[in-house]
Design a protein around this motif. Structure first.
Motif, short mmCIF file in Angstrom:
data_model
loop_
_atom_site.label_atom_id
_atom_site.label_comp_id
_atom_site.label_asym_id
_atom_site.label_seq_id
_atom_site.Cartn_x
_atom_site.Cartn_y
_atom_site.Cartn_z
N LEU A 59 0.84 -1.20 0.00
CA LEU A 59 0.00 0.00 0.00
C LEU A 59 0.87 1.25 0.00
O LEU A 59 0.62 2.19 -0.77
N ILE A 61 4.03 1.77 -0.95
CA ILE A 61 4.82 2.04 -2.16
C ILE A 61 3.95 2.05 -3.41
O ILE A 61 4.45 2.34 -4.49
N GLY A 62 2.65 1.76 -3.26
CA GLY A 62 1.76 1.83 -4.42
C GLY A 62 1.84 0.61 -5.33
O GLY A 62 1.49 0.71 -6.51
N THR A 64 -0.05 -1.93 -6.08
CA THR A 64 -1.37 -2.53 -5.96
C THR A 64 -1.82 -3.08 -7.30
O THR A 64 -1.41 -2.56 -8.33
N PRO A 65 -2.71 -4.10 -7.35
CA PRO A 65 -3.21 -4.87 -6.22
C PRO A 65 -2.08 -5.47 -5.40
O PRO A 65 -1.07 -5.90 -5.98
N VAL A 66 -2.25 -5.49 -4.07
CA VAL A 66 -1.19 -5.97 -3.18
C VAL A 66 -0.83 -7.41 -3.53
O VAL A 66 -1.64 -8.17 -4.03
N LEU A 69 -2.85 -10.76 -3.16
CA LEU A 69 -4.01 -11.01 -4.01
C LEU A 69 -3.63 -11.73 -5.30
O LEU A 69 -4.46 -12.39 -5.92
#
Lengths: 204, 204, 204
Positions: A59, A61-62, A64-66, A69
């Protein structure tokens, strides 16, 4: 390592990551046993402890999706750790010591994995050291909060938790940034964090 | 449904989402009444309960800015739910039962909405089931934590909360992934989760 | 201001941001002293209080990697605030009042900074007001939770905390959206929030 991140990440990094996930999952499931939770509680606490730090890292460091998942073998590995505890915990009388040791193993590995992943995402070394520290302590904070324990970092002896994590993440971020991030160096850093954490608790 | 996500999302999905938001807002405002909070506390707890799970979902799958920042009718709907509770709660003597029922409605709807949104964002079914479960339980965890209650998922009977959520999110993620995500199927799954949750509590 | 965001953000915005960070860091370190934590605990609580609200803001609007990972002078400024408290706290007998005042300064500045940053990221005014409020209260919630205090927003007098924050963030978001976001206007809003918060506590 910066010129061939895939090699490191997919081989030794993947193996260390799996060990860290199982270690944190075991520490979560053991705490669930100590708190007299049922099998569902053990599985839940194992998954949260094992994946919480990595979710926080991704989250911040951006990324995403993490990761959890996409790479859901992580949830499977955490559930295996919980199952092992479920089958074996009757043969242990005291659980404080095993929780401490598995937590220390997870801390060492996750601190290094968090710092190096942040560097690969273009975060500079100071920021990456911060991310690494939070990756290492995040899963344990969630575990303790969900089990209604005061998280270790908030207790009086917090320096024995924050300082090894910060030292390890700073070392790993610097090494990775300078191009010295060989798997042996990073594994060594993880081992030192783990040893410092266990030593500080046993000597207290 | 995968070839025309907009139809589902904008029609039945939107209506269900609104019902889930109002249901969770009501459960938050009722808990605020039970904890003798004032009108501002009721409004705050209603908004947090109604939007917390969706914020967590959007953060994990990387759908930022999170939906509530763009679709702020959600905050309005949550405030209407709080207002309804403020006007009507004097006519209820016991609030445990209504909190349970509105929480179960929100849980069923949000579990399905979280899982299907994750599938639409390219998360595979196992990851989407995990996201759906967290979407369903996230708002209630925040509500209980802010009201200084031990969140339901951490209590002894946690299996009665986690298992219906996990079953529902797995079913919804699978259905959406396989292309069986007709609104009637998804609404049916939400109803089953809601019914299982209420039944498990009443039969306990 | 919308046609030249860099000017505002880099000059007055940067200075206000630094003041807010140091103020929140001081409030965190003072609370750590009150809770008899050691120097590491003071530094940790200072950094979390100073950077927590901004991290939450950046996560919600999708401005990742979060700002503190790139602009790590923020961590340095927070540590300086902690050091100042470490050196000077012996000369203060009561710490409740200083914690309140520095928390109010941080609240006013962060509420405005959060709302304007959200507008610059394309969030509409209602969403931006929500982000601004959460930016202002996020760091203090984390501080109080980590120090095992009940966060101010959850206490009976929560309206004295939420309402000034919400008024300030709504005003700042509207001003920035309408193009009235001159530094003098935004600084004035921050001062009003700060004054309302202190007044409400002193008059109670």
């Amino acid at each position: 390592m910066l010129d061939e991140p895939v090699g490191w990440l997919s081989a030794v990094g993947g193996a260390l990551n799996a060990i860290g996930i199982v270690a944190f999952a075991i520490s979560g499931a053991l705490l669930a046993v100590q708190k007299r939770m049922d099998l569902v509680g053990m599985a839940g606490l194992a998954v949260v402890t094992a994946t919480g730090g990595g979710m926080l890292r991704d989250l911040l460091i951006g990324a995403t999706p993490v990761a959890v998942l996409r790479e859901w073998w992580m949830i499977g590995a955490a559930l295996l750790g919980a199952l092992a505890v479920f089958l074996l915990h009757r043969w242990m009388d005291k659980l404080d010591r095993p929780v401490l040791i598995f937590d220390a193993i997870g801390l060492g590995i996750f601190v290094v994995a968090g710092a190096t992943k942040a560097v690969h995402h273009g975060v500079d070394p100071v920021g990456a050291a911060f991310v690494g520290m939070l990756t290492g302590i995040g899963g344990g904070i969630l575990r303790d909060a969900l089990a209604n324990d005061i998280p270790a970092v908030f207790r009086r002896d917090s320096r024995l938790y924050l300082l090894p994590a910060l030292l390890g993440s700073s070392a790993a971020a610097t090494a990775e940034w300078m191009g010295w991030g060989h798997w042996a160096v990073l594994t060594g850093i993880a081992l030192v964090v783990c040893a410092l954490r266990i030593a500080s608790e046993l000597l207290d």
